[in-house]
Design a protein around this motif. Structure first.
Motif, PDB file in Angstrom:
ATOM      1  N   TRP B 464       0.829  -1.214   0.000  1.00  0.00           N
ATOM      2  CA  TRP B 464       0.000   0.000   0.000  1.00  0.00           C
ATOM      3  C   TRP B 464       0.850   1.245   0.000  1.00  0.00           C
ATOM      4  CZ3 TRP B 464      -3.317  -3.236   3.555  1.00  0.00           C
ATOM      5  CH2 TRP B 464      -4.472  -3.652   2.886  1.00  0.00           C
ATOM      6  N   PHE B 465       1.903   1.204   0.806  1.00  0.00           N
ATOM      7  CA  PHE B 465       2.758   2.379   0.909  1.00  0.00           C
ATOM      8  C   PHE B 465       3.365   2.719  -0.457  1.00  0.00           C
ATOM      9  CE2 PHE B 465       6.982   4.250   1.718  1.00  0.00           C
ATOM     10  CZ  PHE B 465       6.573   5.411   2.344  1.00  0.00           C
ATOM     11  N   SER B 466       3.981   1.725  -1.109  1.00  0.00           N
ATOM     12  CA  SER B 466       4.660   2.046  -2.370  1.00  0.00           C
ATOM     13  C   SER B 466       3.642   2.405  -3.456  1.00  0.00           C
ATOM     14  CB  SER B 466       5.558   0.887  -2.818  1.00  0.00           C
ATOM     15  OG  SER B 466       4.876  -0.324  -2.738  1.00  0.00           O
ATOM     16  N   PHE B 467       2.476   1.721  -3.417  1.00  0.00           N
ATOM     17  CA  PHE B 467       1.444   2.044  -4.405  1.00  0.00           C
ATOM     18  C   PHE B 467       0.967   3.489  -4.214  1.00  0.00           C
ATOM     19  CE2 PHE B 467      -3.097   1.823  -5.824  1.00  0.00           C
ATOM     20  CZ  PHE B 467      -2.825   1.639  -7.167  1.00  0.00           C
ATOM     21  N   ALA B 468       0.735   3.871  -2.948  1.00  0.00           N
ATOM     22  CA  ALA B 468       0.241   5.215  -2.686  1.00  0.00           C
ATOM     23  C   ALA B 468       1.268   6.257  -3.131  1.00  0.00           C
ATOM     24  CB  ALA B 468      -0.063   5.372  -1.194  1.00  0.00           C
ATOM     25  N   VAL B 469       2.533   6.019  -2.802  1.00  0.00           N
ATOM     26  CA  VAL B 469       3.567   6.981  -3.190  1.00  0.00           C
ATOM     27  C   VAL B 469       3.604   7.115  -4.707  1.00  0.00           C
ATOM     28  CG1 VAL B 469       6.044   7.429  -3.208  1.00  0.00           C
ATOM     29  CG2 VAL B 469       4.955   6.600  -1.130  1.00  0.00           C
ATOM     30  N   MET B 470       3.534   5.964  -5.386  1.00  0.00           N
ATOM     31  CA  MET B 470       3.592   6.029  -6.842  1.00  0.00           C
ATOM     32  C   MET B 470       2.394   6.774  -7.419  1.00  0.00           C
ATOM     33  SD  MET B 470       3.480   3.101  -9.700  1.00  0.00           S
ATOM     34  CE  MET B 470       1.739   3.002  -9.385  1.00  0.00           C
ATOM     35  N   VAL B 471       1.192   6.499  -6.879  1.00  0.00           N
ATOM     36  CA  VAL B 471       0.000   7.167  -7.397  1.00  0.00           C
ATOM     37  C   VAL B 471       0.096   8.679  -7.182  1.00  0.00           C
ATOM     38  CG1 VAL B 471      -2.485   7.454  -7.046  1.00  0.00           C
ATOM     39  CG2 VAL B 471      -1.507   5.170  -7.207  1.00  0.00           C
ATOM     40  N   VAL B 472       0.575   9.075  -5.989  1.00  0.00           N
ATOM     41  CA  VAL B 472       0.716  10.508  -5.720  1.00  0.00           C
ATOM     42  C   VAL B 472       1.695  11.138  -6.711  1.00  0.00           C
ATOM     43  CG1 VAL B 472       1.601  12.189  -4.054  1.00  0.00           C
ATOM     44  CG2 VAL B 472       0.083  10.354  -3.294  1.00  0.00           C
ATOM     45  N   LEU B 473       2.832  10.474  -6.912  1.00  0.00           N
ATOM     46  CA  LEU B 473       3.814  11.013  -7.865  1.00  0.00           C
ATOM     47  C   LEU B 473       3.228  11.088  -9.270  1.00  0.00           C
ATOM     48  CD1 LEU B 473       7.085   9.233  -6.665  1.00  0.00           C
ATOM     49  CD2 LEU B 473       6.601  11.676  -6.586  1.00  0.00           C
ATOM     50  N   ALA B 474       2.455  10.065  -9.638  1.00  0.00           N
ATOM     51  CA  ALA B 474       1.862  10.052 -10.980  1.00  0.00           C
ATOM     52  C   ALA B 474       0.853  11.185 -11.135  1.00  0.00           C
ATOM     53  CB  ALA B 474       1.201   8.697 -11.240  1.00  0.00           C
ATOM     54  N   LEU B 475       0.044  11.397 -10.077  1.00  0.00           N
ATOM     55  CA  LEU B 475      -0.948  12.478 -10.154  1.00  0.00           C
ATOM     56  C   LEU B 475      -0.251  13.835 -10.266  1.00  0.00           C
ATOM     57  CD1 LEU B 475      -3.611  11.277  -7.552  1.00  0.00           C
ATOM     58  CD2 LEU B 475      -3.828  11.372 -10.049  1.00  0.00           C
ATOM     59  N   LEU B 476       0.800  14.015  -9.445  1.00  0.00           N
ATOM     60  CA  LEU B 476       1.553  15.262  -9.511  1.00  0.00           C
ATOM     61  C   LEU B 476       2.108  15.483 -10.901  1.00  0.00           C
ATOM     62  CD1 LEU B 476       3.675  15.417  -6.237  1.00  0.00           C
ATOM     63  CD2 LEU B 476       1.996  17.065  -7.046  1.00  0.00           C
ATOM     64  N   GLN B 477       2.655  14.388 -11.468  1.00  0.00           N
ATOM     65  CA  GLN B 477       3.261  14.513 -12.786  1.00  0.00           C
ATOM     66  C   GLN B 477       2.205  14.819 -13.846  1.00  0.00           C
ATOM     67  OE1 GLN B 477       6.528  11.981 -13.323  1.00  0.00           O
ATOM     68  NE2 GLN B 477       6.365  11.891 -15.531  1.00  0.00           N
ATOM     69  N   GLY B 478       1.032  14.181 -13.709  1.00  0.00           N
ATOM     70  CA  GLY B 478      -0.056  14.462 -14.643  1.00  0.00           C
ATOM     71  C   GLY B 478      -0.459  15.929 -14.582  1.00  0.00           C
TER      72      GLY B 478
END
Lengths: 385, 607
Positions: B464-478
């Motif tokens: 969950w932790f790594s998935f959440a971090v990745m999703v946040v980074l992806a949203l920021l990048q989007g």
């Protein structure tokens, strides 16, 4: 209690229930199914050669174990997963092994980054990680499920230093070592022991594993004016250094660590490795029965091929695993406890192996002082070269 | 003093060996503007064919050379015909990826046929040694020098005075114009690949004899050193490649002389970076030469990206978020954790390489910087792990941008080579800076991930932790890509002169991209360090950088969702093929080749 913890608990109990059903099914099939060990090691990638050598050693040991009636009537078998010695793959393999209830013990991995990245997973899940080539001093500190029969460099290097300094009478040494965790640890133990025995260290040079050209390094060595070269190398780089040392005209005595002990060292080094001294743990004419059984069995199984150090480590490791499973049965925790109970297991490397429960390693590696004569490893006759 | 003579001679001898590979690379680059990553594999194939000829068939040396040259040329022709020609009208980056896939396949085929054990390849020349300075040289040294120089000379004459040579040069200057003038470009390419492959094969055999040792790991090293030498000499310049190789050998040898063996490659890669920064076209590029890369962004061609509806993305995210509640094995979760970590690295690279057009081949260095920073912060300064990971990201952003900034003026392939070198430099600094990084011993006992005092130990919580971090980074990048920043990035990628004319400061935007990308990669490295508990200089290696680039190209350059899809695919595929044991990397290579062949713009398309 945090949210995460509660979820984990719910999930954990679910997993436990599922595991319970699998175990009871496993118990039904107990008599016919082999006892399964997991092996995580390189079969492809840059270290692939060592994985294939492991297999040869394992298979020979398993043949003998099966011929002797197996483990209480059950066969012993292993499942080899290729990790390419990559920590990303070894952690996935670790999860695969710990969640497969059929696996009672894990062997490997080869390199320290791959092995030690997986250690926390094995430790938390309570599956023994039996690393038989893991000489990194911190490997067994990963937890009480980490055990190793790798010859401790604190044991091996003083033996090599004694061979070079006391027996061969070398006084001023140049040390060339692989710049890996193994080579670096070994170098430090060697240098300390050699100084204690009264030798001077003229120069130490660390090189990376991919290095092929040592000519400039050897000029440095020559300028330091040593009377002996110490190689803390594997067989392929050891052979390269010996060849190039002779090509650039260095005539000093060369003394190498046991990891070069392989027929490949002779093949790759050719005439240049003649008179190279090697401190090893066993030698072909060694009268010890476990050595004779290993060498004759190996040659018979692999069409006359001479076994090397990595074959021997793997062979010993499988025999040790069998001895442990004989005591501990198929329960993972009982197997961990069996490592503390197992005594005097016949071993090519140690003679008989018993774990030191405090360090979870085996002490007291055997010692043989060999020299290459006429293209063969032979016991050193005490004559200077 | 005499030692310096010896260091010089040794440098020239090794340079001599590098020259054989560099000449082949230069020839191919000269014509097709392609760094042929498969050249090292042809070299490997040549070495093993040589072994069969010498050890099994007992052929005399001249015949061995002819056999090896012919067989390697056939391999080269096959690569050209079936691997690269179908891609000639697709994106410029596709052939590069194809050569990486081909090198996987060739290396694996050799490994499966001959086993990974090293073999001895005895020299067939008499073993006489000539005293030179304090050392000796043998007939093989002279033969290698002879082959290197003769082939460079022959190629020079061929390119300058023969009709096919003119065609080769015409095609290299302007492919379309050459075609209009009636040059059969395919035939030219064939000729070039055949010659380069023959040369590569013979050089692999000679170098194998030189060291009396061949093994399957020799391919990547040969490519790396060959690329460095070639670029130092001026990419595409055949005599320059020879001189660049000798220079590389000398610099390495003097580096060993002054600082010791473990600094050797550091000097090789520093030389490369210095040359690229001062003379981006190489030391021997003539002023008249056409610019090495087209002025506008044909390197990365835009395509129509696959539009994924928002509800589908939300649904996919939701499914992955609740996955640990279902009875999936920890093995699947761990594999996905690896995919999320690689996904963060791919997000970083897809921004830098795809959106910004700076194709980095040294991205693993950012992982390493993040991992070491986070590990050391938490171990020596007892910084809480959550903060340490963020610290790793910030350090990676700062240091990464600082290191890459000298190469901001470079374009196209040159960026890739500079970043490759910077990646190697970072890894070698980690190996040698023992007081901080603990050198080859590495850092052990890194504390596990924790958040607000709670340890994240179970696979589900790490998932969950790594998935959440990745999703946040992806949203920021989007979000970033949707803003004016994203448009500016793409403008610079597509036409930097036009962008500059509109008043965009190239360096500032490139820095911004690397700062954001460096942060994402550093966070990924930091999480990995706490997950593994042990790291050393080998944990984040060149293969990681190449894997990241493969992910990004597979997903579609600049495509945020594509980067994540690509990461899942490339972490998942080798695991799926586990059942094939030794064959799995071979299958992986073939699948990669097929993907490049039929979907060169990536699964989801370039944005």
């Amino acid at each position: 209690m945090s949210n995460i913890d509660r979820r984990t608990l719910v999930k954990g109990s679910l997993a436990a229930m599922m595991a319970g059903t699998t175990f009871s099914r496993a118990a039904l099939a107990q008599s016919s199914e082999p006892i399964l060990l997991g092996v995580s090691g390189p079969l492809t990638g840059p270290n692939a050669q060592y994985g294939t050598q492991w297999k040869q050693g394992f298979d020979l040991a398993l043949d003998e174990i099966t011929a002797a009636g197996g483990i209480n009537g059950r066969k012993l078998a292993y499942q080899f997963e290729d990790s390419q010695s990559d920590p990303r793959q070894s952690v996935a393999i670790a999860q695969k092994f710990v969640s497969n209830p059929a696996i009672v013990l894990e062997l490997g991995d080869f390199s320290s980054p791959a092995s030690m990245a997986a250690s926390p997973i094995y430790q938390r899940a309570g599956l023994v990680q039996f690393g038989f080539t893991n000489s990194h001093p911190d490997f067994t500190k990963g937890g009480d499920f980490m055990w190793s029969t790798s010859v401790s460099q604190a044991d091996e290097q003083p033996l090599l230093a004694s061979y070079a300094v006391r027996r061969l009478g070398l006084k001023k040494l140049a040390v060339l070592h692989l710049n890996t965790d193994w080579g670096r640890t070994s170098r430090d133990y060697f240098v300390n022991a050699a100084k204690e025995y009264g030798a001077e260290i003229a120069v130490t040079e660390g090189y990376i594993a991919e290095e092929r050209d040592f000519r400039s390094t050897l000029v440095r060595v020559r300028d330091a004016n040593p009377d002996g070269l110490i190689l803390i190398s594997y067989y392929s780089d050891g052979a390269l250094i010996a060849r190039q040392a002779r090509q650039v005209g260095l005539k000093q005595v060369i003394c190498a660590a046991s990891s070069v002990y392989s027929p490949k060292f002779l093949e790759l080094g050719g005439e240049a490795v003649e008179d190279v001294h090697v401190g090893t743990r066993y030698f072909p004419e060694d009268p010890r029965p476990e050595v004779q059984k290993f060498i004759s069995g190996f040659k018979k199984k692999y069409n006359g091929l001479e076994p090397d150090a990595f074959n021997a480590y793997a062979y010993d490791a499988m025999n040790m695993a069998a001895a442990v499973v004989r005591i501990g049965g198929t329960d993972r925790k009982a197997i961990r406890d069996a490592f503390t109970k197992v005594k005097d297991v016949p071993s090519v490397i140690f003679g008989t192996a018993t774990f030191d429960v405090a360090t979870r390693r085996v002490k007291g590696a055997m010692n043989a002082e060999l020299v290459v004569r006429k293209g063969q490893f032979a016991l050193w006759d005490g004559k200077p070269t | 003093m005499s030692s310096w003579l010896d260091y010089t001679i040794n440098g020239l001898i090794v340079g001599n060996v590098y020259a054989l590979v560099a000449v082949g690379l230069a020839l191919i680059f000269g014509v097709s503007r392609l760094i042929n990553f498969a050249q090292g594999s042809i070299y490997l194939v040549g070495a093993y064919i040589g072994w069969v000829a010498v050890v099994q068939l007992h052929t005399p040396l001249p015949l061995t050379i002819i056999v090896v040259a012919a067989a390697a040329a056939v391999v080269g022709l096959i690569i050209e015909r079936f691997g690269l020609r179908p891609l000639q009208n697709s994106v410029r980056i596709a052939p590069l990826l194809a050569t990486i896939g081909i090198s996987f396949v060739l290396d694996q085929l050799v490994m499966l046929t001959f086993s990974p054990n090293p073999r001895a390849l005895p020299s067939q020349l008499p073993d006489v040694r000539f005293q030179v300075g304090g050392g000796t040289i043998g007939p093989l040294d002279l033969l290698i020098a002879g082959v290197g120089l003769t082939s460079a000379l022959l190629l020079f004459v061929f390119l300058r005075y023969s009709k096919l040579g003119w065609a080769v040069r015409a095609a290299s200057q302007d492919r379309d114009a050459a075609m209009q003038m009636g040059v059969d470009v395919n035939r030219v390419n064939q000729a070039v690949f055949g010659i380069a492959a023959a040369l590569g094969g013979v050089s692999g055999m000679l170098v194998g004899m030189y060291y009396n040792q061949i093994d399957t790991a020799m391919s990547l090293q040969a490519t790396l050193k060959g690329v460095v030498a070639e670029v130092v000499g001026g990419a595409g310049n055949v005599p320059g490649a020879v001189i660049g190789s000798l220079l590389l050998g000398l610099v390495e040898s003097y580096g060993v002389a002054v600082f010791g063996t473990s600094y050797r490659n550091l000097f090789a890669f520093l030389l490369l970076v210095v040359v690229l920064v001062l003379r981006p076209n190489g030391l021997f590029a003539s002023a008249r030469q056409a610019p090495p890369e087209p002025l506008t962004g044909t390197f990365i061609a835009p395509s129509r990206p696959v539009r994924i509806p928002r509800w589908a993305l939300l649904a996919a995210a939701a499914i992955f978020a609740v996955l640990p509640f279902f009875p999936v094995s920890f093995y699947v979760l761990q594999t996905l954790i690896n995919a999320w970590l690689l996904g963060m690295l791919a997000l970083s690279l897809t921004l830098v390489a795809g959106t910004m057009g700076q194709v980095s081949l040294g991205h693993a260095a950012l992982l390493a910087i993040g991992a070491y920073t986070s590990a050391l912060l938490s171990l020596t300064l007892s910084v809480p792990v959550g903060l340490a990971v963020i610290g790793g990201g910030l350090m990676s952003a700062a240091l990464g941008t600082l290191l890459i900034s000298p190469s901001f003026r470079l374009r196209g392939h040159y960026v890739s080579i500079a970043t490759l070198a910077i990646g190697e430099i970072v890894s070698l600094v980690i190996l040698n800076w023992e007081s901080v990084t603990r050198g080859p011993i590495g850092i052990s006992g890194i504390p596990p991930l924790s958040l607000f005092g709670y340890d994240l130990i179970s696979p589900s919580s790490i998932y969950w932790f790594s998935f959440a971090v990745m999703v946040v980074l992806a949203l920021l990048q989007g979000r970033l890509l949707g803003s004016h920043l994203g448009r500016s990035f793409r403008a610079i990628r597509d036409d930097d002169i036009a962008a500059r004319a509109y008043g965009l400061s190239l360096n500032r935007y490139k820095s911004l991209a690397f700062i954001f990308g460096g942060f994402a990669a550093g966070v990924s490295g930091g999480i990995a360090a706490h997950l593994y508990s042990y790291i050393n200089h080998e944990t984040f290696n060149t293969q990681q950088s190449i894997l990241a680039l493969t992910v990004v190209i597979l997903g579609g350059l600049g495509n945020v969702v594509g980067a994540i899809v690509g990461a899942v695919a490339l972490v998942g595929l080798p695991e799926v093929f586990r059942i094939a044991a030794e064959y799995r990397i071979l299958i992986y290579g073939i699948v990669l080749l097929l993907l490049v062949r039929f979907r060169p713009q990536g699964l989801l398309g370039t944005i």
